[in-house]
Design a protein around this motif. Structure first.
Motif, PDB file in Angstrom:
ATOM      1  N   THR A 154       0.828  -1.204   0.000  1.00 14.99           N
ATOM      2  CA  THR A 154       0.000   0.000   0.000  1.00 14.99           C
ATOM      3  C   THR A 154       0.864   1.257   0.000  1.00 14.99           C
ATOM      4  O   THR A 154       0.576   2.237  -0.711  1.00 14.99           O
ATOM      5  CB  THR A 154      -0.927   0.003   1.233  1.00 14.99           C
ATOM      6  N   LEU A 155       1.952   1.244   0.793  1.00 18.04           N
ATOM      7  CA  LEU A 155       2.859   2.395   0.849  1.00 18.04           C
ATOM      8  C   LEU A 155       3.525   2.650  -0.502  1.00 18.04           C
ATOM      9  O   LEU A 155       3.690   3.802  -0.916  1.00 18.04           O
ATOM     10  CB  LEU A 155       3.927   2.165   1.916  1.00 18.04           C
ATOM     11  N   HIS A 156       3.914   1.572  -1.184  1.00 18.36           N
ATOM     12  CA  HIS A 156       4.584   1.725  -2.476  1.00 18.36           C
ATOM     13  C   HIS A 156       3.656   2.393  -3.495  1.00 18.36           C
ATOM     14  O   HIS A 156       4.117   3.164  -4.354  1.00 18.36           O
ATOM     15  CB  HIS A 156       5.043   0.364  -2.998  1.00 18.36           C
ATOM     16  N   LYS A 157       2.361   2.125  -3.421  1.00 19.04           N
ATOM     17  CA  LYS A 157       1.401   2.785  -4.311  1.00 19.04           C
ATOM     18  C   LYS A 157       1.360   4.287  -4.032  1.00 19.04           C
ATOM     19  O   LYS A 157       1.360   5.109  -4.960  1.00 19.04           O
ATOM     20  CB  LYS A 157       0.015   2.180  -4.133  1.00 19.04           C
ATOM     21  N   HIS A 158       1.344   4.653  -2.726  1.00 17.59           N
ATOM     22  CA  HIS A 158       1.352   6.074  -2.358  1.00 17.59           C
ATOM     23  C   HIS A 158       2.647   6.735  -2.808  1.00 17.59           C
ATOM     24  O   HIS A 158       2.639   7.893  -3.282  1.00 17.59           O
ATOM     25  CB  HIS A 158       1.184   6.224  -0.844  1.00 17.59           C
ATOM     26  N   ILE A 159       3.772   6.021  -2.650  1.00 15.52           N
ATOM     27  CA  ILE A 159       5.075   6.585  -3.056  1.00 15.52           C
ATOM     28  C   ILE A 159       5.110   6.789  -4.567  1.00 15.52           C
ATOM     29  O   ILE A 159       5.607   7.819  -5.066  1.00 15.52           O
ATOM     30  CB  ILE A 159       6.217   5.660  -2.592  1.00 15.52           C
TER      31      ILE A 159
ATOM     32  N   ASN B 195       2.586   7.343  -6.559  1.00 17.63           N
ATOM     33  CA  ASN B 195       1.737   8.500  -6.878  1.00 17.63           C
ATOM     34  C   ASN B 195       2.440   9.805  -6.517  1.00 17.63           C
ATOM     35  O   ASN B 195       2.319  10.805  -7.223  1.00 17.63           O
ATOM     36  CB  ASN B 195       0.407   8.411  -6.126  1.00 17.63           C
ATOM     37  N   ALA B 196       3.183   9.787  -5.384  1.00 12.49           N
ATOM     38  CA  ALA B 196       3.899  10.990  -4.960  1.00 12.49           C
ATOM     39  C   ALA B 196       5.005  11.350  -5.948  1.00 12.49           C
ATOM     40  O   ALA B 196       5.247  12.533  -6.230  1.00 12.49           O
ATOM     41  CB  ALA B 196       4.485  10.781  -3.561  1.00 12.49           C
TER      42      ALA B 196
ATOM     43  N   LYS C 196       5.598  15.234  -5.390  1.00 15.64           N
ATOM     44  CA  LYS C 196       5.365  15.683  -4.019  1.00 15.64           C
ATOM     45  C   LYS C 196       6.626  15.524  -3.186  1.00 15.64           C
ATOM     46  O   LYS C 196       7.464  14.663  -3.452  1.00 15.64           O
ATOM     47  CB  LYS C 196       4.224  14.891  -3.373  1.00 15.64           C
TER      48      LYS C 196
ATOM     49  N   LEU D 173       3.946  13.886   1.364  1.00 16.92           N
ATOM     50  CA  LEU D 173       3.566  12.472   1.345  1.00 16.92           C
ATOM     51  C   LEU D 173       3.248  11.964   2.745  1.00 16.92           C
ATOM     52  O   LEU D 173       2.229  11.285   2.955  1.00 16.92           O
ATOM     53  CB  LEU D 173       4.691  11.638   0.730  1.00 16.92           C
TER      54      LEU D 173
ATOM     55  N   GLU E  53      -0.045  13.027   4.032  1.00 14.14           N
ATOM     56  CA  GLU E  53      -1.142  12.250   3.456  1.00 14.14           C
ATOM     57  C   GLU E  53      -1.310  10.911   4.166  1.00 14.14           C
ATOM     58  O   GLU E  53      -2.425  10.434   4.373  1.00 14.14           O
ATOM     59  CB  GLU E  53      -0.883  11.998   1.967  1.00 14.14           C
ATOM     60  N   LEU E  54      -0.174  10.305   4.529  1.00 12.50           N
ATOM     61  CA  LEU E  54      -0.220   8.986   5.172  1.00 12.50           C
ATOM     62  C   LEU E  54      -0.767   9.061   6.586  1.00 12.50           C
ATOM     63  O   LEU E  54      -1.465   8.168   7.051  1.00 12.50           O
ATOM     64  CB  LEU E  54       1.183   8.366   5.186  1.00 12.50           C
TER      65      LEU E  54
END
Length: 444
Positions: free
Chosen positions: A47-52, A54-55, A60, A65, A68-69
């Motif tokens: 899940t974190l890798h998806k946010h990273i 996107n960032a 960002k 980032l 957001e988390l």
């Protein structure tokens, strides 16, 4: 290492399920901190890798980032420890004295929250342990939100290592007792551990003791109060129950669930259990003593009634009761082993049809059937399967002594059982001890 991280490691120094992993987020070094018994770290990282990703595509900054988390906080030891205990993931930013509290992907701590199969619960949590040791530790941590719970892992076995966890409540447990158990587990790491007999040998207990040295429960809600009282909990991988040591006589009559009732009702329930063990031990023996050895103790009217019920019975009272007790043991064992769809049928056949048939055939007396039913029901009021079996075994000793010495034999049996219980010790703590939870640090 950062002073904040050192303090966290020292706070959880005896918890082997705590992880500290260094990672890179947008070229910034961070430390992941949490319990692997509460957090599914693999899924959380995905899940974190998806946010990273996107960032990176949105260009960002690390600060944006992390905001957001979760909420970025200054180093606060109290809040950090509380968050870890609640199953949160801490992301500590190195050299910045800040951290982020992240809601991770939680570890599944139940098998669809199944009900316990061996213990019935009234007005209490219905979750029960399963075969995964980390899941069981997670269930305990869910029940008690405290940083003082310690969980230490051991591997026992020559080739096939069996994982074993030692849990205790720091500040309540006797440190000498913990050290004794840890020393024995480390000393016997090459022994096989496939069942409770193996664990008994690992801990140096006698395998021939009728009374168990463990209090066995499959309920996390019953396990946690023992931790608070200074007991040690052992969890073994693939064993869907907790083992509490030391074990005491009073555990045979008490459940934490009893405290959900008013004090008068709680006292009444526990009194019924005490009466249950007395009936189980003494009623069959009393029947043999008064019928075969000391009939003069009975009132004349009762003696005549019993004599009439035993008219035409071809063998002595001892043979009569032993025969029926063994048949009842067979019925109980068959009911346990057979599928639940067939078990009630066996109970009906054994309890009603067979009971009526043996009475009509003049093989046993009607009074004995009543005594047998009362004994079986009374035995079932005790807490714990191990205790249930131990009392079933001891009643045969009472019956044999009563057949030889009558009422005096029952008295002698009471003395023998009392002396045997008084002789049982677990790491120097008497089995008859009553106030261990109040004075736990004074013994061991």
């Amino acid at each position: 290492m950062d002073e904040f991280l050192i303090k966290i490691k020292n706070k959880f120094r005896n918890n082997d399920d705590l992880f500290l992993q260094e990672e890179q987020i947008l070229d910034v070094s961070v430390i992941f901190i949490g319990f692997n018994t509460l957090i599914d770290l693999t899924k959380t990282k995905r899940t974190l890798h998806k946010h990273i990703a996107n960032a990176i595509s949105s260009k960002k900054t690390i600060g944006e980032l992390l905001n957001e988390l979760g909420e970025v906080k200054e180093e606060d030891m109290t809040e950090a420890i509380s968050s870890i205990m609640k199953g949160k993931l801490l992301i500590v930013i190195k050299d910045q004295h800040k951290y982020v509290i992240l809601e991770p992907v939680p570890k599944l701590l139940s098998r669809a929250i199944e009900k316990p199969t061996n213990e019935n619960v009234l007005q209490g949590p219905l979750s029960s342990f399963n075969e995964d040791i980390e899941t069981n530790i997670g269930l305990i941590r869910k029940q008690i939100n405290s940083s003082k719970i310690r969980a230490e892992f051991f591997s026992v076995g020559p080739e096939q290592k069996t994982k074993l966890s030692l849990l205790y409540f720091d500040g309540q447990v006797d440190k000498k007792l913990v050290e004794k158990v840890k020393l024995l587990l480390e000393k016997n790491q090459d022994r096989e551990l496939n069942n409770l007999q193996d664990l008994t040998e690992v801990l140096g207990f006698s395998g021939w003791s009728v009374i168990t040295k463990f209090n066995v429960t499959e309920l996390p809600s019953e396990t946690v109060p023992y931790l608070r009282k200074g007991r040690i909990v052992l969890l073994v991988d693939r064993f869907p129950f907790a083992l509490i040591i030391p074990c005491f006589l009073w555990d045979m009559f008490t459940l934490e669930n009893d405290r959900n009732f008013p004090i008068p009702l709680m006292t009444s329930i526990r009194t019924v259990r005490v009466i249950g063990i007395l009936i189980t031990l003494f009623l069959p023996a009393l029947y043999v003593a008064l019928v075969a050895v000391n009939p003069e103790v009975l009132r004349l009217e009762l003696a005549l009634t019993i004599a009439q019920s035993r008219e035409a019975i071809p063998y002595p009272a001892l043979v009569e009761i032993i025969l029926m007790l063994i048949i009842m043991e067979l019925i109980i064992e068959a009911t346990v082993r057979l599928p639940s769809t067939i078990g009630p049928t066996i109970t009906m056949v054994g309890g009603i049809i067979l009971g009526q048939a043996v009475v009509e055939a003049k093989l046993v007396s009607t009074l004995l059937i009543i005594i047998l039913a009362a004994t079986t029901i009374a035995n079932s009021t005790l807490v714990g399967i191990q205790n249930f079996l131990a009392v079933r075994f001891l009643k045969y000793l009472m019956v044999i002594l009563a057949s030889i010495y009558g009422v005096l034999g029952i008295l002698g049996g009471m003395v023998l059982i009392s002396a045997y219980l008084a002789s049982i010790e677990t790491f120097g703590i008497s089995y008859l001890h009553l106030n261990y939870e109040k004075e736990g640090t004074k013994y061991g």
